[in-house]
Design an enzyme around this catalytic site. Structure first.
Site, short mmCIF file in Angstrom:
data_model
loop_
_atom_site.label_atom_id
_atom_site.label_comp_id
_atom_site.label_asym_id
_atom_site.label_seq_id
_atom_site.Cartn_x
_atom_site.Cartn_y
_atom_site.Cartn_z
N SER A 148 0.87 -1.18 0.00
CA SER A 148 0.00 0.00 0.00
C SER A 148 0.90 1.22 0.00
O SER A 148 2.09 1.13 0.37
CB SER A 148 -0.84 -0.01 1.28
OG SER A 148 -1.46 1.24 1.49
N TYR A 161 -1.88 -0.75 10.35
CA TYR A 161 -1.98 -1.07 8.92
C TYR A 161 -0.69 -0.65 8.23
O TYR A 161 -0.11 -1.41 7.45
CB TYR A 161 -3.18 -0.32 8.33
CG TYR A 161 -3.41 -0.55 6.85
CD1 TYR A 161 -4.02 -1.71 6.38
CD2 TYR A 161 -3.01 0.41 5.91
CE1 TYR A 161 -4.24 -1.92 5.02
CE2 TYR A 161 -3.23 0.20 4.55
CZ TYR A 161 -3.84 -0.95 4.11
OH TYR A 161 -4.05 -1.16 2.77
N1 LIG Z 1 -8.47 -0.06 -1.80
C1 LIG Z 1 -7.44 0.67 -1.40
O1 LIG Z 1 -7.54 1.91 -1.29
C2 LIG Z 1 -6.13 0.02 -1.12
C3 LIG Z 1 -4.99 0.83 -1.09
C4 LIG Z 1 -3.76 0.23 -0.82
C5 LIG Z 1 -3.68 -1.13 -0.59
N2 LIG Z 1 -4.80 -1.89 -0.61
C6 LIG Z 1 -4.66 -3.32 -0.36
O2 LIG Z 1 -5.22 -4.03 -1.44
C7 LIG Z 1 -5.59 -5.34 -0.99
C8 LIG Z 1 -6.99 -5.65 -1.49
O3 LIG Z 1 -7.88 -4.76 -0.84
P1 LIG Z 1 -9.19 -4.17 -1.55
O4 LIG Z 1 -9.03 -2.72 -1.63
O5 LIG Z 1 -9.50 -4.92 -2.76
O6 LIG Z 1 -10.26 -4.44 -0.40
P2 LIG Z 1 -11.39 -5.55 -0.23
O7 LIG Z 1 -11.82 -5.48 1.17
O8 LIG Z 1 -12.39 -5.38 -1.30
O9 LIG Z 1 -10.59 -6.92 -0.54
C9 LIG Z 1 -9.83 -7.57 0.43
C10 LIG Z 1 -10.08 -9.06 0.27
O10 LIG Z 1 -9.23 -9.76 1.20
C11 LIG Z 1 -10.03 -10.80 1.77
N3 LIG Z 1 -9.50 -11.23 3.08
C12 LIG Z 1 -9.49 -10.53 4.24
N4 LIG Z 1 -8.98 -11.31 5.23
C13 LIG Z 1 -8.68 -12.51 4.67
C14 LIG Z 1 -8.13 -13.72 5.18
N5 LIG Z 1 -7.79 -13.87 6.47
N6 LIG Z 1 -7.94 -14.75 4.32
C15 LIG Z 1 -8.28 -14.62 3.00
N7 LIG Z 1 -8.81 -13.50 2.47
C16 LIG Z 1 -9.01 -12.46 3.30
C17 LIG Z 1 -11.41 -10.18 1.90
O11 LIG Z 1 -12.41 -11.15 2.11
C18 LIG Z 1 -11.53 -9.44 0.58
O12 LIG Z 1 -12.05 -10.26 -0.44
C19 LIG Z 1 -5.43 -5.33 0.51
O13 LIG Z 1 -4.22 -5.97 0.87
C20 LIG Z 1 -5.37 -3.86 0.85
O14 LIG Z 1 -4.67 -3.62 2.05
C21 LIG Z 1 -6.03 -1.35 -0.87
#
Ligand SMILES: NC(=O)c1ccc[n+]([C@@H]2O[C@H](COP(=O)([O-])OP(=O)(O)OC[C@H]3O[C@@H](n4cnc5c(N)ncnc54)[C@H](O)[C@@H]3O)[C@@H](O)[C@H]2O)c1
Length: 292
Positions: A148, A161
């Protein structure tokens, strides 16, 4: 021919959001994908959509808690069983750490560590399993970890985080040598704020205000940054930022002059060569011990 045709990918956290969109793009480019997540309904719906569109089996889903080796092993084993091997692994599952995201939350052993178990542990354990599956066939592969922007910048109200994502960056940077050990390239993507469900799960109004006010990166740029990590054979141990204006590669770390000496730098090529020799032997032993 597209380099993704006939490749097999594993994507954690692929039931929705960034992981779902990366999986969809991989399938669109001709790869076959196995999704591991804890959101079973959404995961099953995602692979049904991919299989229906392709008119054949190009995707599978299995319930996977990324904190558990048992689940991760079952995920990679399923990919191998159905599609023959694993060439690409996207370790993407993540949470913001609701109730344990910052420094003022209750002193709770389990809750405080759960975000690190998922965000950092899920990546570390997932990389270890992926490496065994990729290296045992001697073909190599590409691993992409989701970090991130909070992995390279501070984030006051979600400090836990930020810590977990800094760990993903440090871990990924430390694996650049695997390209020379077993032709596995490990890189990480650091998305800026992207409109997904994860941003609805934060503890503090200031975090919501920060996220809502931040310029957003499009999902298209985020997905293309993952694809770049997989396609670009020069990248290894690299950190790619997915920003509103496109993909940026973070410069490699240059140690401050006083922390290295000429004598040390002269010895470094030999130390690296010996280190890679040790790594090849250790990996061969790990593959043997794993009985995969
Ligand atoms: N959306 C943003 O702004 C953003 C920015 C930077 C980084 N990220 C990172 O991107 C990644 C994806 O996030 P997103 O934005 O798609 O959010 P999201 O919540 O839509 O997706 C996260 C997914 O991870 C799954 N998950 C959570 N805990 C889990 C576990 N113990 N085992 C298996 N799966 C699990 C959830 O069920 C979900 O499907 C994450 O690592 C997040 O930290 C997101």
């Amino acid at each position: 021919m597209d380099p993704f045709i006939s490749k097999v990918a594993v994507v954690t956290g692929g039931s929705r959001g960034i992981g779902y969109n990366v999986a969809k793009e991989l399938v669109a480019r001709g790869a076959r994908v196995v999704i591991g997540d804890i959101l079973d309904k959404q995961g099953e719906a995602a692979i049904k959509e991919f299989n229906d569109r392709a008119g054949k089996k190009v995707a599978a889903y299995i319930h996977t808690d990324v904190t558990k080796y048992k689940d991760l092993l079952a995920l990679f084993s399923l990919a191998e069983k159905i599609f023959g091997c694993v060439d690409i692994a996207v370790l993407n599952a993540g949470v913001t750490g609701m109730g344990a995201g910052g420094i003022f939350t209750p002193l709770d052993d389990e809750k405080d560590m759960s975000i690190h178990d998922i965000n950092m542990g899920g990546v570390i354990k997932g990389n270890k399993v992926a490496l065994l599956y990729m290296a045992k066939h001697g073909k190599g592969g590409a691993i992409v970890n989701t970090a991130s922007m909070a992995g390279v910048t501070p984030a006051n109200f979600i400090a836990a985080y930020a810590a977990s994502k800094h760990a993903v960056v440090g871990w990924t940077r430390s694996l650049g040598h695997l390209k020379h050990v077993c032709n596995v390239r490990v890189n990480a993507v650091c998305p800026a704020v992207c409109a997904t469900d994860i941003n609805n799960y934060v503890d503090h109004q200031s975090t919501s205000d920060f996220l809502n006010s931040s310029p957003k990166v499009s999902m298209e740029i985020v997905v293309q940054t993952f694809i770049r990590c997989i396609e670009d054979s020069r990248l290894s141990g690299d950190i790619l930022l997915a920003l509103p204006d496109g993909t940026h590669i973070q410069p490699k770390y240059n140690p401050p002059a006083s922390s290295v000496s000429k004598e040390f730098l002269d010895k470094l090529p030999q130390i690296r060569q010996d280190g890679n020799k040790f790594a090849k032997e250790a990996l061969a032993q790990a593959i043997k011990d794993s009985k995969l």
